[in-house]
Design an enzyme around this catalytic site. Sequence first.
Site, PDB file in Angstrom:
ATOM      1  N   LYS A   1     -20.534  -9.833  24.034  1.00  0.00           N
ATOM      2  CA  LYS A   1     -20.865  -8.302  23.790  1.00  0.00           C
ATOM      3  C   LYS A   1     -22.407  -8.244  23.321  1.00  0.00           C
ATOM      4  O   LYS A   1     -23.023  -9.165  23.125  1.00  0.00           O
ATOM      5  CB  LYS A   1     -20.294  -8.212  22.286  1.00  0.00           C
ATOM      6  CG  LYS A   1     -20.702  -6.914  21.632  1.00  0.00           C
ATOM      7  CD  LYS A   1     -19.673  -6.820  20.512  1.00  0.00           C
ATOM      8  CE  LYS A   1     -19.974  -5.308  19.746  1.00  0.00           C
ATOM      9  NZ  LYS A   1     -18.820  -5.045  18.521  1.00  0.00           N
TER      10      LYS A   1
ATOM     11  N   ARG B   1     -14.185  -3.260   9.092  1.00  0.00           N
ATOM     12  CA  ARG B   1     -15.207  -2.485   8.188  1.00  0.00           C
ATOM     13  C   ARG B   1     -14.568  -1.775   7.184  1.00  0.00           C
ATOM     14  O   ARG B   1     -15.263  -1.277   6.333  1.00  0.00           O
ATOM     15  CB  ARG B   1     -16.085  -1.854   9.216  1.00  0.00           C
ATOM     16  CG  ARG B   1     -16.734  -2.461  10.303  1.00  0.00           C
ATOM     17  CD  ARG B   1     -17.724  -1.536  10.972  1.00  0.00           C
ATOM     18  NE  ARG B   1     -18.385  -2.517  12.178  1.00  0.00           N
ATOM     19  CZ  ARG B   1     -19.412  -1.699  12.806  1.00  0.00           C
ATOM     20  NH1 ARG B   1     -19.698  -0.429  12.873  1.00  0.00           N
ATOM     21  NH2 ARG B   1     -19.829  -2.157  13.806  1.00  0.00           N
TER      22      ARG B   1
ATOM     23  N   GLU C   1     -10.511  -1.682  19.921  1.00  0.00           N
ATOM     24  CA  GLU C   1     -10.970  -2.721  19.020  1.00  0.00           C
ATOM     25  C   GLU C   1     -11.018  -1.933  17.452  1.00  0.00           C
ATOM     26  O   GLU C   1     -11.673  -1.118  17.425  1.00  0.00           O
ATOM     27  CB  GLU C   1     -12.566  -2.942  19.339  1.00  0.00           C
ATOM     28  CG  GLU C   1     -13.120  -4.049  18.557  1.00  0.00           C
ATOM     29  CD  GLU C   1     -14.657  -4.053  18.755  1.00  0.00           C
ATOM     30  OE1 GLU C   1     -15.347  -4.403  17.734  1.00  0.00           O
ATOM     31  OE2 GLU C   1     -15.124  -3.927  19.877  1.00  0.00           O
TER      32      GLU C   1
END
Length: 212
Positions: free
Chosen positions: A132, A48, A44
Amino acid sequence: MISSHRLRTVLEAQPVIPVLRIERAEDAAPLARALAKGGLPAVEITLRTPQALEAIRRVAAEVPEAVVGAGTILNPKHFAEAVAAGATYIVSPGQTPALFDAAADSDVPLLPGATTATEIMLAAERGYDILKFFPAEQAGGAAFLKSLASPFQGIRFCPTGGITPSNAATYLGLPNVVCVGGSWVAPDALVASGAWDQITALATEAAKLKTA
């Protein structure tokens, strides 16, 4: 259920999903190769950093053995950009109606975040059975997740946030945890120095962890 067979296959295939914050796009492909060599092909890459989308593009184009997903997806624009870059699955720390709608219009599966009973129920109403759980440690940890197993039978989680080698096994031992997300397999210092063999070694150890 909306959690497609493809997403389920990805999450069930390895106990740890490396969560990557890529500062330099040129690190993305060798990092993905090192992790795949150690038994963790699915990664993943979080949105960011300014280099995140280019990192996804490079892994998708250059590392066929990898399964690249995009994380920190907060809105439909992020979703579309990540898919265009080559992400094969999408991860969000939370959920919004707009994000659910974007996922409903896409063949690329979404792993939405949920940390409360209400959020779990809202996601379940939308057809999701894998969620998640973020930030895992700060939101109550393994004890909290364990308490969700009985009222939310059939819902499984990928906890992320504060997961380390010392607590990963505790999470993976829960019946409602499908895998965990962690950044410890790709420490910033090792990535910066190009220590790919050391990262492969960390991935090899993480791949040996067992789920319940």
